[in-house]
Design an enzyme around this catalytic site. Structure first.
Site, PDB file in Angstrom:
ATOM      1  N   GLU A  12      15.542  -2.372  -7.801  1.00 30.20           N
ATOM      2  CA  GLU A  12      14.647  -2.557  -6.660  1.00 30.20           C
ATOM      3  C   GLU A  12      14.383  -4.037  -6.369  1.00 30.20           C
ATOM      4  O   GLU A  12      14.375  -4.864  -7.277  1.00 30.20           O
ATOM      5  CB  GLU A  12      13.324  -1.845  -6.958  1.00 30.20           C
ATOM      6  CG  GLU A  12      12.378  -1.754  -5.793  1.00 30.20           C
ATOM      7  CD  GLU A  12      11.200  -0.853  -6.092  1.00 30.20           C
ATOM      8  OE1 GLU A  12      10.531  -0.429  -5.132  1.00 30.20           O
ATOM      9  OE2 GLU A  12      10.940  -0.559  -7.277  1.00 30.20           O
ATOM     10  N   GLU A  39       7.943   3.718 -13.808  1.00 31.52           N
ATOM     11  CA  GLU A  39       7.183   2.484 -13.638  1.00 31.52           C
ATOM     12  C   GLU A  39       5.767   2.588 -14.201  1.00 31.52           C
ATOM     13  O   GLU A  39       5.150   1.583 -14.504  1.00 31.52           O
ATOM     14  CB  GLU A  39       7.126   2.083 -12.163  1.00 31.52           C
ATOM     15  CG  GLU A  39       6.316   2.995 -11.267  1.00 31.52           C
ATOM     16  CD  GLU A  39       6.260   2.500  -9.824  1.00 31.52           C
ATOM     17  OE1 GLU A  39       5.333   1.764  -9.486  1.00 31.52           O
ATOM     18  OE2 GLU A  39       7.171   2.861  -9.051  1.00 31.52           O
ATOM     19  N   SER A  88       0.831  -1.204   0.000  1.00 32.82           N
ATOM     20  CA  SER A  88       0.000   0.000   0.000  1.00 32.82           C
ATOM     21  C   SER A  88       0.864   1.252   0.000  1.00 32.82           C
ATOM     22  O   SER A  88       2.011   1.241   0.469  1.00 32.82           O
ATOM     23  CB  SER A  88      -0.921   0.002   1.222  1.00 32.82           C
ATOM     24  OG  SER A  88      -0.167  -0.022   2.419  1.00 32.82           O
ATOM     25  N   ASP A  89       0.315   2.328  -0.543  1.00 38.22           N
ATOM     26  CA  ASP A  89       1.007   3.609  -0.549  1.00 38.22           C
ATOM     27  C   ASP A  89      -0.029   4.726  -0.552  1.00 38.22           C
ATOM     28  O   ASP A  89      -1.221   4.470  -0.389  1.00 38.22           O
ATOM     29  CB  ASP A  89       1.952   3.713  -1.761  1.00 38.22           C
ATOM     30  CG  ASP A  89       1.245   3.496  -3.092  1.00 38.22           C
ATOM     31  OD1 ASP A  89       0.257   4.212  -3.360  1.00 38.22           O
ATOM     32  OD2 ASP A  89       1.675   2.628  -3.868  1.00 38.22           O
ATOM     33  N   ASP A 110      10.098  -0.704 -16.435  1.00 39.23           N
ATOM     34  CA  ASP A 110       9.265  -1.743 -15.828  1.00 39.23           C
ATOM     35  C   ASP A 110       9.084  -2.844 -16.861  1.00 39.23           C
ATOM     36  O   ASP A 110       8.785  -2.569 -18.028  1.00 39.23           O
ATOM     37  CB  ASP A 110       7.910  -1.163 -15.415  1.00 39.23           C
ATOM     38  CG  ASP A 110       7.033  -2.189 -14.713  1.00 39.23           C
ATOM     39  OD1 ASP A 110       6.969  -2.156 -13.478  1.00 39.23           O
ATOM     40  OD2 ASP A 110       6.411  -3.018 -15.404  1.00 39.23           O
ATOM     41  N   ASP A 148       9.380   7.984  -2.278  1.00 37.89           N
ATOM     42  CA  ASP A 148       8.458   7.573  -3.342  1.00 37.89           C
ATOM     43  C   ASP A 148       7.068   8.109  -3.025  1.00 37.89           C
ATOM     44  O   ASP A 148       6.452   7.738  -2.029  1.00 37.89           O
ATOM     45  CB  ASP A 148       8.426   6.042  -3.421  1.00 37.89           C
ATOM     46  CG  ASP A 148       7.595   5.534  -4.593  1.00 37.89           C
ATOM     47  OD1 ASP A 148       6.972   6.342  -5.294  1.00 37.89           O
ATOM     48  OD2 ASP A 148       7.564   4.302  -4.797  1.00 37.89           O
ATOM     49  N   LYS A 195       8.008   5.381   1.524  1.00 41.23           N
ATOM     50  CA  LYS A 195       6.795   5.881   0.886  1.00 41.23           C
ATOM     51  C   LYS A 195       6.373   7.180   1.566  1.00 41.23           C
ATOM     52  O   LYS A 195       6.293   7.249   2.799  1.00 41.23           O
ATOM     53  CB  LYS A 195       5.675   4.852   1.004  1.00 41.23           C
ATOM     54  CG  LYS A 195       5.992   3.502   0.371  1.00 41.23           C
ATOM     55  CD  LYS A 195       5.880   3.559  -1.129  1.00 41.23           C
ATOM     56  CE  LYS A 195       6.005   2.166  -1.741  1.00 41.23           C
ATOM     57  NZ  LYS A 195       5.769   2.159  -3.180  1.00 41.23           N
ATOM     58  N   GLU A 229      10.644   9.814  -6.106  1.00 42.13           N
ATOM     59  CA  GLU A 229      10.104   8.951  -7.156  1.00 42.13           C
ATOM     60  C   GLU A 229       8.625   9.261  -7.404  1.00 42.13           C
ATOM     61  O   GLU A 229       7.863   9.465  -6.469  1.00 42.13           O
ATOM     62  CB  GLU A 229      10.271   7.496  -6.723  1.00 42.13           C
ATOM     63  CG  GLU A 229       9.821   6.473  -7.733  1.00 42.13           C
ATOM     64  CD  GLU A 229      10.113   5.056  -7.259  1.00 42.13           C
ATOM     65  OE1 GLU A 229       9.424   4.132  -7.705  1.00 42.13           O
ATOM     66  OE2 GLU A 229      11.048   4.897  -6.431  1.00 42.13           O
ATOM     67  N   HIS A 238      12.202  -0.567 -11.824  1.00 42.32           N
ATOM     68  CA  HIS A 238      11.139  -0.795 -10.849  1.00 42.32           C
ATOM     69  C   HIS A 238      10.912  -2.296 -10.728  1.00 42.32           C
ATOM     70  O   HIS A 238      10.911  -3.019 -11.730  1.00 42.32           O
ATOM     71  CB  HIS A 238       9.850  -0.112 -11.318  1.00 42.32           C
ATOM     72  CG  HIS A 238       8.634  -0.526 -10.565  1.00 42.32           C
ATOM     73  ND1 HIS A 238       7.613  -1.267 -11.129  1.00 42.32           N
ATOM     74  CD2 HIS A 238       8.265  -0.324  -9.282  1.00 42.32           C
ATOM     75  CE1 HIS A 238       6.674  -1.485 -10.231  1.00 42.32           C
ATOM     76  NE2 HIS A 238       7.039  -0.920  -9.107  1.00 42.32           N
TER      77      HIS A 238
END
Length: 435
Positions: free
Chosen positions: A380, A299, A25-26, A322, A244, A216, A270, A349
């Site tokens: 990553e 991404e 989640s973000d 990506d 990010d 995040k 990001e 990504h």
């Protein structure tokens, strides 16, 4: 000799209920179920050769991509693999330029995600063959719409895989690796909700040799400041911190917010704003440069044209390809070559479902046969869901270990694909039956 006629293409909706623990989640995606439109291509080869491919999704919407894959299958089934790879550029254009399908998404959206899944399976199939010429790689790239930034002739002149400089260029193309360790750098990030767990994860990561950490941000400034301070204090002044925002902010808001986080010395921010806003990214990049903070994005970039414009506008300092957003290896190759020309480091990504497995091939290929450099480069890594793959990505001492098996590392374990298939799989039947 390339062999095998494609006799069938099957696609399934494979979902993992990561939203139950808020994993992944973000600020913009509060409840993702990490998922994949999973493609299996069958051939009539005597050895039962199959190709496996996927594209990463977040749960709802996977069924749309599955429908798009089925719509594209008419261009794949009943074709000889040799016919495809002998004119891979033409085959790529056939998938991306279907006169009816491109109307709902010319090289973007669900159709392009579906294209990535299909092409990833074709590359897996082809990579399991032998006897390829590395120079064939350029013939896989569609240079349409990017010749003002990079021509095919220019790419051949700049690319080491056209000059056979590297002894590994052929094995790279086959996705077979004859050395046991990789110098590619990468980072691990914490996504857990509680500070105590963050401390635990940081301690574990530092002990394992990790030197780059991503946080995040974007939902709440005081909370971002508190978490960034905690991570910076734990990792010390010499380790790298990255931020990010997952497309959370307006342009002006991004500049103001990140300026307030500058005290923690982040390497980059990001996805600060909409991935389609090239000029917005350029403005953010220009404003943050005096603070020593770069902009990283890619991404969510739909195609090579967006990357071309980001590079031309000096809108990013770190380019994040990506393996499932773009049109597979074909399109990623064009972006790697443009990044080399504009001298922008590639930092792929990953995470999700199978993204680490896929992108490890691209970043090692970039190092060996395109850029030849590890400066400011990293890849990553997220340490979950790898157990569902037959050839999972392997990490030792905070570095990817190059894959030892031919193919694109995309084949899932049959039991995992069956149990997590949505909605009829065993795991989802239990979840959906709960009141």
């Amino acid at each position: 000799m390339v062999r095998g006629r494609i006799t069938g293409l099957a696609v399934s909706d494979v979902r993992f209920p990561t939203s139950l623990g808020h994993h992944g989640s973000d600020a913009m995606h509060p409840d993702p179920d990490y998922s994949a439109a999973y493609v299996v291509i069958e051939t009539d080869a005597r050895d039962g050769l199959k190709g496996y491919g996927l594209t990463f999704t977040l749960g709802k919407g996977t069924e749309v991509v599955v429908c798009a894959v089925n719509a594209l299958s008419i261009h794949v089934v009943n074709k000889d693999l040799e016919e495809i790879v002998s004119d891979f550029r033409g085959f790529y254009r056939q998938l991306t330029s279907d006169g009816q399908l491109r109307w709902i998404g010319p090289e973007k959206g669900a159709v392009h995600l579906a294209t990535a899944a299909v092409l990833n399976a074709v590359w897996d199939l082809w990579a399991k063959q032998e006897g390829k010429d590395p120079k064939q790689l350029l013939s896989c790239i569609d240079f349409r719409y990017i010749t003002d930034a990079l021509t095919e002739e220019e790419a051949c002149g700049k690319s080491s895989f056209c000059q056979d400089r590297s002894p590994y260029s052929l094995s790279c193309f086959l996705f077979q690796w004859d050395y046991s360790s990789s110098r590619a750098l990468l980072f691990k990030y914490s996504k857990m909700a509680y500070l105590g767990r963050r401390k635990e994860l940081c301690t574990e990561a530092l002990k394992d040799g990790w030197t780059r950490f991503k946080v995040k941000v974007g939902a709440n400034l005081p909370d971002d400041i508190r978490r960034c301070r905690l991570i910076r204090e734990m990792i010390g002044p010499d380790k790298t911190l990255m931020l990010d925002a997952n497309q959370r902010w307006e342009v002006k808001e991004a500049i103001e917010w990140v300026t307030k986080l500058a005290e923690f010395k982040p390497l980059w921010i990001e996805e600060p704003t909409s991935p389609d806003d090239i000029l917005g990214h350029a403005a953010i990049s220009k404003a943050l440069a005096p603070l020593g903070i770069g902009v990283a994005t890619g991404e969510q970039c739909h195609n090579r044209v967006i990357f071309k414009q980001l590079l031309q506008a000096k809108a990013l300092s770190y380019l994040q390809i990506d393996s499932c957003r773009l049109g597979s290896v074909n399109e990623n190759l064009s972006v790697l070559l443009m990044a080399k020309k504009f001298q922008i480091p590639v930092c792929p990504h990953a995470g999700g479902v199978g993204l680490c497995e896929l992108v490890q091939h691209l970043i090692i290929f970039d190092y060996i046969s395109v850029s030849g450099s590890l400066e400011n480069r990293m890849c990553e890594y997220v340490d979950h869901l790898h157990e569902h793959f037959k050839y999972p990505a392997i990490i030792k001492k905070a570095s990817y270990v190059p894959p030892q098996d031919a193919g694109y590392s995309t084949e899932m374990k049959e039991e995992s694909a069956r149990k997590y298939q949505f909605p009829q799989g065993e795991v989802w039947q239990k979840i959906l039956s709960k009141p």
